[in-house]
Design a protein around this motif. Structure first.
Motif, mmCIF file in Angstrom:
data_model
loop_
_atom_site.group_PDB
_atom_site.id
_atom_site.type_symbol
_atom_site.label_atom_id
_atom_site.label_comp_id
_atom_site.label_asym_id
_atom_site.label_seq_id
_atom_site.Cartn_x
_atom_site.Cartn_y
_atom_site.Cartn_z
ATOM 1 N N UNK A 198 -7.193 12.975 -47.010
ATOM 2 C CA UNK A 198 -6.060 12.705 -47.903
ATOM 3 C C UNK A 198 -6.458 11.849 -49.095
ATOM 4 N N UNK A 201 0.912 7.299 -46.567
ATOM 5 C CA UNK A 201 0.347 7.883 -47.787
ATOM 6 C C UNK A 201 -0.797 8.837 -47.464
ATOM 7 N N UNK A 202 -1.331 8.741 -46.257
ATOM 8 C CA UNK A 202 -2.461 9.591 -45.885
ATOM 9 C C UNK A 202 -2.036 10.690 -44.919
ATOM 10 N N UNK A 257 2.352 17.492 -40.784
ATOM 11 C CA UNK A 257 1.418 17.230 -39.709
ATOM 12 C C UNK A 257 2.089 16.549 -38.523
ATOM 13 N N UNK A 312 -8.020 19.177 -41.192
ATOM 14 C CA UNK A 312 -7.393 17.856 -41.313
ATOM 15 C C UNK A 312 -6.723 17.518 -39.998
ATOM 16 N N UNK A 313 -7.007 16.320 -39.507
ATOM 17 C CA UNK A 313 -6.368 15.879 -38.265
ATOM 18 C C UNK A 313 -5.643 14.555 -38.551
ATOM 19 N N UNK A 314 -6.353 13.453 -38.504
ATOM 20 C CA UNK A 314 -5.741 12.162 -38.833
ATOM 21 C C UNK A 314 -5.393 12.078 -40.304
ATOM 22 N N UNK A 315 -6.249 12.675 -41.116
ATOM 23 C CA UNK A 315 -5.977 12.708 -42.549
ATOM 24 C C UNK A 315 -6.479 11.497 -43.308
ATOM 25 N N UNK A 316 -7.044 10.514 -42.615
ATOM 26 C CA UNK A 316 -7.335 9.263 -43.301
ATOM 27 C C UNK A 316 -8.526 9.372 -44.255
#
Lengths: 294, 128, 788
Positions: A32, B34-35, B40, A25-29
């Protein structure tokens, strides 16, 4: 769920080797979304945010951009629109400004969703994915990277370090269809890149097949047309009929489905239109540059 | 932010990054919180709507004031996210004209459709 | 975390500014909202709070064979797992017909119907517990609107023995209207031209951004305090009490911040669930839906199929209209009967038509339950009748706006229900105004630096640089009622208190009105300033300690609770002036001619006769009053005749669109509106309401639909249920007329819904003009425009 936070790239590779099922996971977009809605609960997450080098890019001697896997789309739009125009156009359509501050090409490749906006421009540019593991590094040609729906060619212990994208030597375009003027997931998308030095035209189709793919027959057709008619040298107008035929062949290369976002028939139709238009835009840009240079 | 720190300014509107109500700034750049796992962003500065106005009883941030003056909200649920996005948009230099404002605010939904007033508020905050 | 600390918006708030009726002072909750200090129902916290969550049916129709909650109960951190068997009182609720189970009993009738509720120490614990509940289903084929009409063959959504009110045979309610001679053969013969059309409106969702949420706190007296985002506190309580087995005085509701409503909060959602869990555990329980659950947790706009026939003479005079509409009400009744009444009575539009036959029906199906959404049955009909008017104009070779103006209603016109429009009805004028507004530039996407994609269809997605782009212009006008109808005894209560604080007169306003963003509390402060001549007004939080303010819906609040505040303020004024009579010996006639302004009592000529502070002294005046509109009556069951509505309101739109005809993508370039609001109590807020309604109409026209297949919702997310972004929302010039309705406070007209009616058909008309396609369905999809 374990949350693993390596501080260096080497550490990250070691961790991934030890936890092959850990999801990077980096940006998570993207990751997530699945977590929030409970669609996927991996045993471990591998947080790459501490690894600074993934957020950087370098220009190689041969003018290839070595783009760190976590460089956010907003950075690509700001800093690399001239070297990577197709990718920058694709990046501009991703999500929202907030998402673009975090989402990255590495994320798109890792998730390998056929709807990812980076894929068509990468295909059209002839990019290469630099994948690394404790066993070493390998370069995966983009054409070999997509194996199936949300399946890529990475081994379980591999992470994406960078994407090598040749700087544009000719005009590039990207277009995507969505039923709203912003923040849409592609109903279908198309990228085209002219490579005048190589007298080559490459394409990328998104959201209209199990994987992002090139339209090989269309490329062969237009390559032959441009060669046979001497248009590369003459820089004359590209006939509309040629562009239309190109569009039809691109549509034929797709294998779309019916879903809530659109019908298969519409996707084929839209691809044909977008392919025709983007080919003409790139060709006319090419002519204009040529005339300007002359 | 909401449960542990009691900062309920950022809102959960969609859990998908599709509405922007959760927008906060991380080192000055806007993201959809939310993401993102807090972990992080270790070592980074996170700004929520509560962090904009200086002291708790003090003056409003110019963007907050502009939203009030131009009635740029109705129910107000999207407003913290809109304002954080607008603050970032101004820092990014994206308030050149109405179209630019719309393009760069397109990640913040408003179902009450206070959009025309949001454009007016940001224009005013940009000093145009 | 402490016990519920009252967030600032759950305490008295001072209304900013000094302006009264007709000005645009700022919202009392504005500063709190921009600072993030305004607590919505999802922002509330309480010490020892548990989190509640529901298990929902994955099937649209199924018998429940068994429910095994043992594994969930055994999960650590779980405090309660409740089924219908644990409900202390009535197992049903409903706004008009109590047909909806609090928790499913032996069958589920829609995708997402709640079956079990859980209270746990953390939402994740609750989620895991729910995943462990085992329900055995006998899945049945779902009944859609077509099947619903043949229950003997396809089944009954509700067992015939369970039907209440007028419901029967899968029909929730129907209304026929016979006007003039209906569509008899003789009437038809009078028409030179008859145009027939079949239309469809898809299921729209309110998509309010603040999810369903609330906090239920058990009280020491065995009652419950519920902090809730809703549209009508008292009707929520009215439905909750029989379920909880508690009397009203033990169930106290306070309005928490509401993140939008648009009709979607008119039915209760998690209110009873949270209270049941709080009652059972003895601990506070909070429930918050995520976006996906929200799509299942509230009613939607009724999808509809319609058939219209319009008959007219060669020179454009309407002779008759025959209209049939079937509304898919989904599994439970909600407000379907009232939606039917609206659709029928408003179904032929703001036109003078001597003969009409209208049939409106709502059916039970296994689709998601439908109910109130801004526009309430009139939206669907407006799409039908306005499309018909354009068809008729084309058939007759007449200009579409002129055809409308020629047949436009005006004051004195008679509706098909026999009701005379006894207030200004400037339908022709509204059309004239939108038509005469200057048109936006053509090809505004052309710039010196090349095409500006933001101004083109497809926007940032870069699909056209001008190719295939055709401009179209369309018009529409609609009629909406204001208020509750058909004999409903609607009233609103307001309390106004006036006293001296710190040497100055200060008014307090206390109502139970749900402020959902429409600006009602702003208006109340303005009214008190105008009536009592004071600057300082404080707004108390809305709760059930004062009487009902009715629903924030039907465009009724400014009229009704505004009216109640005005009436209460007048009562306060009367008491204050009576004191003057006592103290200064004023003659009654003299006192009756006095007014309050600037903190003083003045004669009509402006002569100061007393100071308000002196008249008040240290004796506050505190008046509570109920305000009613003039009575209405039910529509006759056979003829549909009756004085059914309180007030009518009209809005006209002109839409300018650019269509990429090859890709079927639409960009709305401008959406102009003209609306008569009677009296703009707060002009800024009124324009905001018109913008809001217009944009929701835009959404219905080109992008919004809950897609249901075999009863299952296919797109419960903001990724695939698209609402307009700021880039989809065009400039919206608004022309506001103020032609007073003498029956209403200040002559005002309810404003919130009318713009959602005419916006949709105007946009679709513009798309038709650009493409030449018939387009009988909304939302218009690219496939419809490309024929693929």
């Amino acid at each position: 769920m374990e949350f693993l936070r390596p501080a260096t790239w080497e550490e990250a590779l070691a961790v991934k080797a030890q936890h092959p099922s850990a999801v990077p996971i980096a940006g998570g977009t993207d990751v997530m979304v699945d977590l929030n809605f409970d669609r996927h609960r991996p045993d471990a997450l591998l947080d790459l945010n501490r690894i600074h080098e993934l957020h950087t890019w370098q220009i190689a001697d041969d003018d290839t951009v070595r783009l760190g896997a976590s460089v956010p789309y907003s950075k690509i739009i700001d800093a690399l629109p001239d070297r990577l125009p197709g990718l920058a156009l694709g990046a501009r359509t991703v999500g929202s400004p907030q998402i673009r501050n975090r989402g990255s090409v590495g994320g798109n490749l890792g998730g390998a969703s056929p709807a990812g906006d980076a894929h068509p421009p990468l295909l059209a540019s002839g990019a290469t994915v630099e994948a690394a593991s404790v066993r070493g590094t390998r370069l995966i040609p983009i054409d070999d990277f997509y194996l199936g729906v949300k399946r890529n060619a990475l081994e379980p212990d591999e992470l994406i370090r960078a994407i090598h994208i040749p700087s544009a030597t000719g005009p590039q375009q990207f277009a995507k269809v969505g039923t709203r003027n912003a923040m849409v997931i592609a109903v279908c998308s198309f990228a085209v890149a002219l490579h005048p030095r190589a007298r080559d035209v490459r394409t990328g189709i998104g959201s209209a097949a199990p994987t992002p793919r090139r339209a090989s027959e269309a490329e062969a057709f237009i390559r032959a047309e441009l060669d046979d008619t001497g248009l590369w040298t003459s820089a004359g107008e590209l006939p509309l009929s040629t562009a239309k035929r190109f569009g039809e062949l691109v549509a034929r290369a797709a294998a779309p489905i019916d879903d809530v976002r659109g019908s298969a028939a519409y996707r084929r139709h839209a691809l044909a239109v977008m392919a025709r238009r983007t080919l003409l835009w790139t060709w006319n840009d090419h002519r204009a540059t040529g005339r300007a240079a002359a | 932010m909401r449960e542990t720190l009691g900062l309920t300014g950022p809102k959960k509107g969609c859990d998908l990054g599709q509405c922007g109500a959760c927008t906060v700034l991380v080192d000055g750049r806007r993201i959809t919180s939310c993401l993102t796992f807090a972990l992080m962003h270790g070592g980074r500065e996170v700004t929520t709507i509560e962090g904009l106005g200086g002291d708790p009883e003090g003056d409003l941030h110019p963007v907050q004031q502009a939203f009030v003056d131009h009635d740029a909200f109705q129910c107000g649920f999207c407003t913290p996210g809109q304002i954080m996005s607008a603050v970032a948009l101004l820092a990014e230099g994206h308030a050149g004209d109405d179209d630019e404002i719309r393009e760069w605010m397109s990640g913040n939904l408003c179902r009450c459709a206070a959009y025309p007033n949001i454009v007016a508020a940001i224009t005013a905050a940009a000093g145009r | 975390m402490a016990a519920l600390t009252k967030p600032k918006n759950l305490q008295d708030v001072a209304a900013p500014g000094r302006d009264g009726v007709g000005a645009s002072p700022l919202r009392p909750d504005g500063i709190l909202k921009v600072k993030g200090d305004f607590a919505y129902s999802s922002d509330l916290w309480h010490e020892d709070m548990l989190w509640g969550m529901a298990l929902r049916s994955p099937h649209a129709r199924a018998r429940i064979l068994s429910v095994d909650v043992s594994a969930a109960l055994a999960q650590p951190g779980v405090y309660a797992v409740l089924t219908h068997e644990d409900i202390p009182g009535s197992k049903f609720y409903g706004l008009e017909i109590r047909d909806q189970p609090v928790l499913a009993i032996d069958e589920v009738r829609f995708h997402g119907e709640p079956i079990v509720i859980v209270a746990a120490d953390h939402p994740e614990t609750a989620r895991r517990a729910i995943a462990k509940i085992v329900v055995e289903y006998d899945v049945l084929p779902s009944i859609g609107p077509v099947e619903a009409l043949d229950p003997e063959r396809y089944g009954y959504v509700h067992a015939p023995a369970d039907y209440k009110a007028h419901a029967f045979g899968n029909i929730v309610h129907s209304q026929h209207i016979h006007h003039g001679d209906g569509d008899s053969a003789e009437v038809r013969a009078l028409a030179d031209v008859i145009v027939r059309g079949e239309y469809e409106v898809g299921m729209q969702d309110q998509a309010f951004l603040g999810p369903e949420s609330g906090l239920a706190v058990p009280a020491e007296d065995g009652g419950i305090d519920l902090y809730i985002a809703t549209q009508w506190l008292h009707v929520d309580r009215q439905q909750m009490c029989p379920v909880l087995g508690l009397p009203p005085e033990k169930v106290r509701l306070t309005l928490a911040g509401v993140g939008g409503a648009f009709g979607g909060r008119e039915d209760i959602s998690m209110q009873v669930h949270a209270c049941l869990l709080a009652q059972h555990t003895g601990k506070p329980v909070k429930i918050v839906y995520n976006r996906e659950e929200s799509f299942f947790g509230h009613v939607h706009r009724h999808p509809a199929t319609m058939v219209f026939e319009h008959g007219a003479t060669r020179d454009g005079r309407l002779v008759f209209v025959k209209a049939e509409i079937v509304l898919d009400g989904g599994a439970y009744a909600s407000t379907s009967p009232a939606v039917v009444g609206n659709a029928a009575s408003l179904g032929i539009g703001p036109y003078v038509i001597p003969h009409a036959a209208v049939d409106a029906t709502a059916v039970y199906t296994n689709n998601p339950p439908c109910g109130a959404m801004r526009g309430f049955g009139a939206v669907q009909m407006c799409f039908g009748y306005e499309t018909q008017m354009d068809r008729l104009a084309a058939e007759l070779g007449l200009d579409p706006v002129e055809l409308r103006r020629m047949n436009a209603m005006e004051q004195g016109s008679v509706l098909p229900t026999g009701q005379v429009v006894d207030a200004p009805a400037p339908v022709a004028e509204l059309l004239r105004r939108v038509k005469e507004m200057p048109l936006p530039e053509v090809e505004n996407w052309r710039t010196a630096d090349g095409p500006d994609v933001r101004e083109l269809p497809g926007g940032l997605s870069n699909t056209t640089h001008g190719e295939g782009v055709v401009r179209g212009i369309g018009y529409a006008v609609g009629i909406k009622n204001v208020g509750f109808s058909e004999g409903f005894d609607d009233y609103s209560t307001a309390r106004v208190r006036l006293e001296v604080i710190g040497g100055a007169p200060v008014a307090l306003v206390h109502t139970a009105m749900a402020e959902v963003g429409q600006g009602g509390i702003t208006v109340h402060a303005q009214i008190v300033r105008t009536e009592l001549g004071v600057d300082q007004v404080t707004m108390a939080p809305a709760d059930t300690r004062v009487g009902s303010a009715g629903s924030t819906s039907a465009s009724r609040q400014t009229y009704m609770t505004g009216g109640a505040v005005k009436q209460a303020a007048e009562a306060v004024r009367a008491v204050v002036l009576a004191r003057g009579r006592d103290r200064y010996g004023w003659a009654p006639a003299f006192a009756a001619g006095l007014r309050l302004a600037g903190g003083k009592a003045l004669t009509a000529a402006g002569e100061v006769v007393a100071d308000l502070v002196d008249l008040l002294g240290d004796e506050p005046v505190d008046e509570t009053t109920e305000f009613r509109h003039r009575p209405t009556e039910a529509f006759d069951k056979v003829t549909g005749q009756g004085f059914g509505h309180v007030q009518y309101t009209f809005c006209a739109h002109r839409a300018v669109v650019d269509v990429d005809v090859e890709l079927g993508l639409v960009k709305v370039i401008e959406l102009a509106a003209a609306q008569d609001v009677g009296k703009a109590i707060n002009p800024l807020a009124v324009v905001g309401q018109i913008h809001g309604g217009s944009t929701q109409g835009l959404g219905l026209a080109v992008m919004e639909e809950i897609i249901v297949r075999d009863g299952k919702v296919r797109n419960p997310s903001f990724t695939d249920y698209l609402i307009p972004t700021i880039l989809d929302t065009p400039p919206m010039p608004v022309d506001v007329l103020e032609l007073a309705d003498a029956h209403a406070p200040y002559g005002l007209r309810g404003a919130g819904e009318a713009p959602t009616l005419s916006s949709t058909p105007a946009i679709v008309a513009a798309i038709r003009a650009a493409t030449g396609l018939p387009l009988n369905r909304v939302p218009v999809r690219p496939e419809h425009l490309t024929g693929t």
